[in-house]
Design a protein around this motif. Sequence first.
Motif, short mmCIF file in Angstrom:
data_model
loop_
_atom_site.label_atom_id
_atom_site.label_comp_id
_atom_site.label_asym_id
_atom_site.label_seq_id
_atom_site.Cartn_x
_atom_site.Cartn_y
_atom_site.Cartn_z
N ILE A 195 43.31 54.59 58.39
CA ILE A 195 44.30 54.19 57.39
C ILE A 195 43.98 52.75 57.00
O ILE A 195 43.91 51.86 57.86
N GLN A 196 43.75 52.53 55.71
CA GLN A 196 43.39 51.20 55.23
C GLN A 196 44.25 50.81 54.03
O GLN A 196 44.64 51.68 53.25
N PRO A 197 44.54 49.53 53.86
CA PRO A 197 45.21 49.11 52.64
C PRO A 197 44.30 49.34 51.44
O PRO A 197 43.07 49.21 51.55
N TYR A 198 44.89 49.71 50.32
CA TYR A 198 44.11 49.84 49.09
C TYR A 198 44.02 48.45 48.48
O TYR A 198 45.03 47.85 48.10
N LEU A 199 42.81 47.92 48.39
CA LEU A 199 42.60 46.57 47.88
C LEU A 199 42.51 46.64 46.36
O LEU A 199 41.49 47.06 45.80
N SER A 200 43.59 46.26 45.70
CA SER A 200 43.77 46.56 44.28
C SER A 200 42.78 45.85 43.36
O SER A 200 42.60 46.28 42.21
N ARG A 201 42.14 44.80 43.85
CA ARG A 201 41.15 44.14 42.99
C ARG A 201 39.99 45.06 42.62
O ARG A 201 39.28 44.81 41.65
N VAL A 202 39.82 46.15 43.38
CA VAL A 202 38.76 47.10 43.06
C VAL A 202 38.98 47.73 41.69
O VAL A 202 38.03 48.15 41.02
N ASP A 203 40.23 47.81 41.24
CA ASP A 203 40.52 48.44 39.96
C ASP A 203 39.90 47.68 38.80
O ASP A 203 39.61 48.27 37.75
N THR A 204 39.73 46.39 38.95
CA THR A 204 39.11 45.59 37.89
C THR A 204 37.71 45.11 38.26
O THR A 204 36.81 45.12 37.42
N ALA A 205 37.53 44.71 39.50
CA ALA A 205 36.24 44.15 39.92
C ALA A 205 35.27 45.21 40.43
O ALA A 205 34.05 45.01 40.43
N GLY A 206 35.79 46.37 40.87
CA GLY A 206 34.94 47.38 41.47
C GLY A 206 34.42 46.95 42.84
O GLY A 206 34.89 45.97 43.42
N GLU A 207 33.46 47.72 43.35
CA GLU A 207 32.76 47.37 44.58
C GLU A 207 31.42 46.74 44.22
O GLU A 207 30.87 46.99 43.16
N THR A 208 30.91 45.96 45.14
CA THR A 208 29.53 45.48 45.02
C THR A 208 28.71 46.09 46.13
O THR A 208 29.04 45.96 47.31
N GLY A 209 27.64 46.80 45.75
CA GLY A 209 26.72 47.37 46.73
C GLY A 209 25.44 46.54 46.75
O GLY A 209 24.80 46.38 45.70
N LEU A 210 25.10 46.00 47.90
CA LEU A 210 23.90 45.18 48.04
C LEU A 210 22.86 45.95 48.84
O LEU A 210 23.13 46.40 49.97
#
Length: 303
Positions: A174-189
């Motif tokens: 169970i994890q908090p939904y980090l809402s900044r993903v809605d605008t910034a997305g994820e970064t995959g390196l």
Amino acid sequence: MTSPRIALATCSTFPDLDADDAPVLAALADRGVDAVAAVWDDAEVDWSTFDLVVVRNTWDYSPRREEFLAWAEALPAVANPASVLAWNTDKAYLRELAAAGLPTVPTIWLDPARNLTSRAVHTRFPATGHFVIKPTVSAGAKDVGRYDANEADQRGLAIVHARDLLRAGRHVMIQPYLSRVDTAGETGLVYVDGEFSHSVRKGPLLEGPYRGVEGLFKPEEMTAREATDEERAIADRVVKTLPDVVPGAGDGPLLYTRVDLLQGPDGAPVVLEVELTEPSLFLSFADGALDRFADAVARRVGA
């Protein structure tokens, strides 16, 4: 002189590899390597004939994780190593990364052996905001749902989701939904042979409660992205830490590593996942990425 033989392991849904990995075959041929795609659970494949097996599109493994790991363990040579695959195919590895001092998404862990009641499951949920439920062994955002803690009906759906997973003997996160993903997305390196290669932006995937996923994974919206200095610093720390926490990762640089980061509430990057098993490497999203990967694979067989 006989050319080295390499198998790029895939699944029956993508017997000829997916569009991102297929060009690797020609790139390896240009380097004097005889490379073919081979389905990992195809009984007709003689894996002993290959100098190296590179795990790529084996995206159907998660319901048969033990079978997949036994297959990898039996291979004469596999990248990444079988011990690394065993560590990485259960997201409980995030506990070890957090214990090593890396910033990770905060996680509550539910064990099916505890036979938690619905009320006990309910008390593990955040009191406010959105949160995510997922099994620790999964791939492609399957069996994952997003819920609003402030909505009673969604809390009820979340309880059902978590209890269904637990009753099936699956460990739950169970994890908090980090809402900044809605605008910034994820970064995959993406790292190749331990060195940074390129980075991409992954759009948000989770829109609401678990509804099931058709196919092996949810489609991803991908674009090229230049990682920030802060993201590079965190991902570099992850790669540097892996030999200390992952069995077999200290024997030399891993062929491939993908570190997926999200922005936390304060904007600082946190680790969502570290993909060492069968990650998409998005080789078509950066100039030179295909050549860097093909060179690294060819070096491993002396080509």
